[in-house]
Motif scaffolding. Sequence first.
Motif, PDB file in Angstrom:
ATOM      1  N   LEU A 299       0.844  -1.197   0.000  1.00 33.38           N
ATOM      2  CA  LEU A 299       0.000   0.000   0.000  1.00 33.38           C
ATOM      3  C   LEU A 299       0.874   1.240   0.000  1.00 33.38           C
ATOM      4  CD1 LEU A 299      -2.725   1.479   0.257  1.00 33.38           C
ATOM      5  CD2 LEU A 299      -2.482   1.252   2.740  1.00 33.38           C
ATOM      6  N   ASN A 300       0.619   2.124  -0.963  1.00 35.59           N
ATOM      7  CA  ASN A 300       1.345   3.384  -1.054  1.00 35.59           C
ATOM      8  C   ASN A 300       0.349   4.535  -1.110  1.00 35.59           C
ATOM      9  OD1 ASN A 300       4.397   2.738  -1.684  1.00 35.59           O
ATOM     10  ND2 ASN A 300       3.176   1.295  -2.887  1.00 35.59           N
ATOM     11  N   VAL A 301       0.577   5.533  -0.288  1.00 38.71           N
ATOM     12  CA  VAL A 301      -0.186   6.770  -0.361  1.00 38.71           C
ATOM     13  C   VAL A 301       0.798   7.869  -0.718  1.00 38.71           C
ATOM     14  CG1 VAL A 301      -1.656   8.405   0.845  1.00 38.71           C
ATOM     15  CG2 VAL A 301      -1.890   5.953   1.297  1.00 38.71           C
ATOM     16  N   LEU A 302       0.624   8.438  -1.886  1.00 33.58           N
ATOM     17  CA  LEU A 302       1.582   9.398  -2.423  1.00 33.58           C
ATOM     18  C   LEU A 302       0.937  10.765  -2.474  1.00 33.58           C
ATOM     19  CD1 LEU A 302       2.771   7.150  -5.391  1.00 33.58           C
ATOM     20  CD2 LEU A 302       3.785   7.319  -3.112  1.00 33.58           C
TER      21      LEU A 302
ATOM     22  N   SER B 166      -0.315  -5.267   7.778  1.00 36.83           N
ATOM     23  CA  SER B 166       1.046  -5.780   7.689  1.00 36.83           C
ATOM     24  C   SER B 166       1.505  -5.565   6.262  1.00 36.83           C
ATOM     25  CB  SER B 166       1.093  -7.272   8.055  1.00 36.83           C
ATOM     26  OG  SER B 166       0.272  -8.020   7.181  1.00 36.83           O
ATOM     27  N   GLY B 167       2.687  -5.996   5.964  1.00 38.60           N
ATOM     28  CA  GLY B 167       3.200  -5.821   4.615  1.00 38.60           C
ATOM     29  C   GLY B 167       3.923  -4.495   4.474  1.00 38.60           C
ATOM     30  N   SER B 168       3.979  -4.007   3.248  1.00 38.49           N
ATOM     31  CA  SER B 168       4.685  -2.764   2.962  1.00 38.49           C
ATOM     32  C   SER B 168       3.689  -1.615   2.950  1.00 38.49           C
ATOM     33  CB  SER B 168       5.399  -2.870   1.613  1.00 38.49           C
ATOM     34  OG  SER B 168       6.019  -1.642   1.285  1.00 38.49           O
ATOM     35  N   LEU B 169       3.736  -0.780   3.965  1.00 40.09           N
ATOM     36  CA  LEU B 169       2.841   0.365   4.090  1.00 40.09           C
ATOM     37  C   LEU B 169       3.689   1.620   3.979  1.00 40.09           C
ATOM     38  CD1 LEU B 169       0.800  -0.941   7.170  1.00 40.09           C
ATOM     39  CD2 LEU B 169       0.331  -1.325   4.756  1.00 40.09           C
ATOM     40  N   ASN B 170       3.431   2.406   2.968  1.00 37.45           N
ATOM     41  CA  ASN B 170       4.342   3.501   2.671  1.00 37.45           C
ATOM     42  C   ASN B 170       3.581   4.781   2.356  1.00 37.45           C
ATOM     43  OD1 ASN B 170       6.793   4.818   2.116  1.00 37.45           O
ATOM     44  ND2 ASN B 170       6.644   4.345  -0.045  1.00 37.45           N
ATOM     45  N   GLY B 171       4.101   5.889   2.880  1.00 34.99           N
ATOM     46  CA  GLY B 171       3.609   7.202   2.471  1.00 34.99           C
ATOM     47  C   GLY B 171       2.434   7.732   3.253  1.00 34.99           C
TER      48      GLY B 171
ATOM     49  N   VAL C 204      -4.434   1.733  -8.907  1.00 31.27           N
ATOM     50  CA  VAL C 204      -3.931   3.078  -8.635  1.00 31.27           C
ATOM     51  C   VAL C 204      -5.130   4.026  -8.682  1.00 31.27           C
ATOM     52  CG1 VAL C 204      -2.385   4.942  -9.319  1.00 31.27           C
ATOM     53  CG2 VAL C 204      -1.700   2.563  -9.683  1.00 31.27           C
ATOM     54  N   VAL C 205      -5.360   4.740  -7.582  1.00 33.83           N
ATOM     55  CA  VAL C 205      -6.462   5.700  -7.507  1.00 33.83           C
ATOM     56  C   VAL C 205      -5.873   7.102  -7.381  1.00 33.83           C
ATOM     57  CG1 VAL C 205      -8.497   6.469  -6.247  1.00 33.83           C
ATOM     58  CG2 VAL C 205      -7.990   4.017  -6.421  1.00 33.83           C
ATOM     59  N   HIS C 206      -6.198   7.947  -8.329  1.00 29.16           N
ATOM     60  CA  HIS C 206      -5.762   9.349  -8.291  1.00 29.16           C
ATOM     61  C   HIS C 206      -6.927  10.174  -7.730  1.00 29.16           C
ATOM     62  CE1 HIS C 206      -2.171   8.566 -10.853  1.00 29.16           C
ATOM     63  NE2 HIS C 206      -2.965   7.619 -11.352  1.00 29.16           N
ATOM     64  N   GLY C 207      -7.167  10.049  -6.449  1.00 29.06           N
ATOM     65  CA  GLY C 207      -8.285  10.725  -5.815  1.00 29.06           C
ATOM     66  C   GLY C 207      -8.471  10.195  -4.412  1.00 29.06           C
ATOM     67  N   TYR C 208      -9.527  10.624  -3.748  1.00 37.25           N
ATOM     68  CA  TYR C 208      -9.821  10.173  -2.395  1.00 37.25           C
ATOM     69  C   TYR C 208     -10.645   8.889  -2.443  1.00 37.25           C
ATOM     70  CZ  TYR C 208      -8.396  14.815  -0.679  1.00 37.25           C
ATOM     71  OH  TYR C 208      -7.701  15.946  -0.364  1.00 37.25           O
TER      72      TYR C 208
ATOM     73  N   ILE D 122      -2.639   5.177  -3.605  1.00 34.07           N
ATOM     74  CA  ILE D 122      -3.466   6.384  -3.619  1.00 34.07           C
ATOM     75  C   ILE D 122      -2.525   7.515  -3.993  1.00 34.07           C
ATOM     76  CG2 ILE D 122      -5.105   7.806  -2.352  1.00 34.07           C
ATOM     77  CD1 ILE D 122      -5.928   4.874  -2.527  1.00 34.07           C
ATOM     78  N   ASP D 123      -2.611   7.963  -5.225  1.00 33.25           N
ATOM     79  CA  ASP D 123      -1.640   8.920  -5.758  1.00 33.25           C
ATOM     80  C   ASP D 123      -2.305  10.291  -5.908  1.00 33.25           C
ATOM     81  OD1 ASP D 123       0.379  10.303  -6.962  1.00 33.25           O
ATOM     82  OD2 ASP D 123       0.755   8.818  -8.531  1.00 33.25           O
ATOM     83  N   LEU D 124      -1.917  11.220  -5.036  1.00 30.51           N
ATOM     84  CA  LEU D 124      -2.506  12.561  -5.037  1.00 30.51           C
ATOM     85  C   LEU D 124      -1.533  13.610  -5.564  1.00 30.51           C
ATOM     86  CD1 LEU D 124      -4.281  12.316  -1.561  1.00 30.51           C
ATOM     87  CD2 LEU D 124      -5.233  11.870  -3.828  1.00 30.51           C
ATOM     88  N   ARG D 125      -0.556  13.177  -6.293  1.00 29.16           N
ATOM     89  CA  ARG D 125       0.416  14.105  -6.858  1.00 29.16           C
ATOM     90  C   ARG D 125      -0.046  14.606  -8.226  1.00 29.16           C
ATOM     91  NH1 ARG D 125       5.441  10.183  -7.023  1.00 29.16           N
ATOM     92  NH2 ARG D 125       3.769   9.013  -8.076  1.00 29.16           N
ATOM     93  N   ASN D 126       0.252  15.860  -8.499  1.00 30.90           N
ATOM     94  CA  ASN D 126       0.039  16.444  -9.833  1.00 30.90           C
ATOM     95  C   ASN D 126      -1.397  16.292 -10.330  1.00 30.90           C
ATOM     96  OD1 ASN D 126       2.888  17.021  -9.977  1.00 30.90           O
ATOM     97  ND2 ASN D 126       3.216  14.871 -10.546  1.00 30.90           N
TER      98      ASN D 126
END
Length: 628
Positions: A179-182, A198-203, A571-575, A596-600
């Motif tokens: 899981l990545n929250v950018l 658990s696992g890879s939780l990032n951002g 990949v979700v570009h939003g909430y 969850i990619d909130l960049r640009n």
Amino acid sequence: MAFIPRLSNARQSHSQSHRRGHRQSQRGISSVLFMLLSGLSLGAMVFGAIYYVRGLQSQSVTVHAQTQAQLKAWSGAEAVRQHLYQLGATEAAKLTVNQAVTFTALSGISATVVDVLASDATNCGGGTRVGFNITGSSGGANSLLAATFCAKGNGGTPGATGKKPAVNIKGNLQLGGDLNVLGDDKTRVVVDGSVNGSGSLNGISNLYATGDITLGGAVGFDVLFSEGNINLSGSALYSSVQSMKGVNLSGGVAVGSLSANGAVTLASNSVTALTAIGNVTAGSATLGSLKTRGSVVGSNLTISGDAQVAGNSQETSAGSVGSGNYGGGLSTPAWNANVKMTRVAGLTVNITPLTAGTVASPSFDAFPYKASANYVFERVGSNIKVTVNKVNTIPNATYFLVGTGGTQDYLCTSSTYSASTCLAKICNGYSDYNSCFSYSGGKWTIAGVTMAPGVLWFDGDVEAGSGTYYNSWIASGSINTAGSNSTYAVNYAGYANTCTNSAFPTLAPSNFCLASDSSKLQAVAAGNIAYGAGGLVGSVYRGGNINLSASNHVYGSVLAGDVLTTSGSTVVHGYVSAASLGTNTADSSLGASTSIDLRNLPSGFDPGNTAATVSAPMSAALLWSRYR
């Protein structure tokens, strides 16, 4: 002749001189009396002038103080007006009579709510009318101003949450996989329930949960707050851990700042600053500093800085304390002289307890969006009917969705295809002979290449299959994805893909595309939604589950009325949000490879603005006022 004696000239002269002297003496006394009376008169005038000046000075001070008090009261009135402007009618209606108003940046001002009337059509045009008694104080003078305001608009301020959370989940949340929250450093995840992961939780910079938080894995968060207990394992690094109950650390977890209202247990962990109202139990942990209202038991516990322990301090092995105080007793092995603490009887350790924040629960109901959707899909008997609203070249009406042979997915005025009764093709299948649509058992399946842009509304469940879509999908049931799906919410898609779409150049949604403005889309909140599912039918909530199980690229916000699940490469570009309004007993889950990619984000896209109706403009105005 009678003899008349005559005075001699000398005697006569003496008598005249005596009379002249007597008159001169009288004139001297008169002069003195005149001067005395004149002096008294002048003194009275001087004293009168002094009294008058003092009176003027006193009056001037009084007038000045009263003027300043009135100015402060009006400053308070303006501060109240600005606050109501931020609240709007909906939030202003939540004010209560006798509620005190605090002016944190203004002195000498106080106010109390005296009257609240929501939906005041007579005086406030349907907004909320609020009356206040506002007091200004200065130099011993007070000015009481009764002021009544009108607050309009339905924006409101959601408590103290500040920026809306990027992930907002009602119910429990399972975190797993990658899981990545950018986004920026204010990206928040709010869970009104417990969190397990658990696992890879990032951002994820800020995670707030009303229940317990249990996390493993190798990557931590900046801020972790729980109204329950926090249990952390693995080898993650957390900048701040805050629990309104207790904290348990194990593995190689490291924490910058740890605060707990309850007890704290550590193994071989590192904490820079630990503050606990409850007891602290530690193994071979390393602390920079420690403050606790309870007691401490350590075994090889190293505190390099200061320790303040209100209760007992015990070290059972070779631990050490750089400096500090304890209020109870000290226990160490006889050979350990490294615990350098001083007893202070009745030691008080001041710690401010953590308090809960305001959690705004998400919600979603598809039905209010139906009236503003560009295409409404409904099953009527054996026919598919589509109600069109605000689409260029298609009159607003309800049409049959039909096709035959190489002419599929046309909107027609009759239930069979005819070139004379069919107005437009709204979806491109894999070929001219493939329809994008099928319907069975209350579920719509859509798969093809692309569809006419705009907001889509479906009565029932939806499976969004392969294809690239410049649409906002809203369903009264549940939504799942399949195949390789790329969905661009209308506002994210932008002007070119929406208003001059190469596949459907004549079918621009006119509520987004104005002929008078070819530079940008018009703001429609529904256009920020990529997927929205679930609706209230009577008193029963139907559907609301969103399952992103395919290879998904989602450009827009995802709003599940019940439970949200990601199990594919998403990949979700939003909430994203899940409101737990339905009957699904499972937890929401963000698993597999989810970002969850909130960049640009594009300028016309606002992921947090997804209201079914256009927000009324915010305003606040003074209706009337008077001094009391």
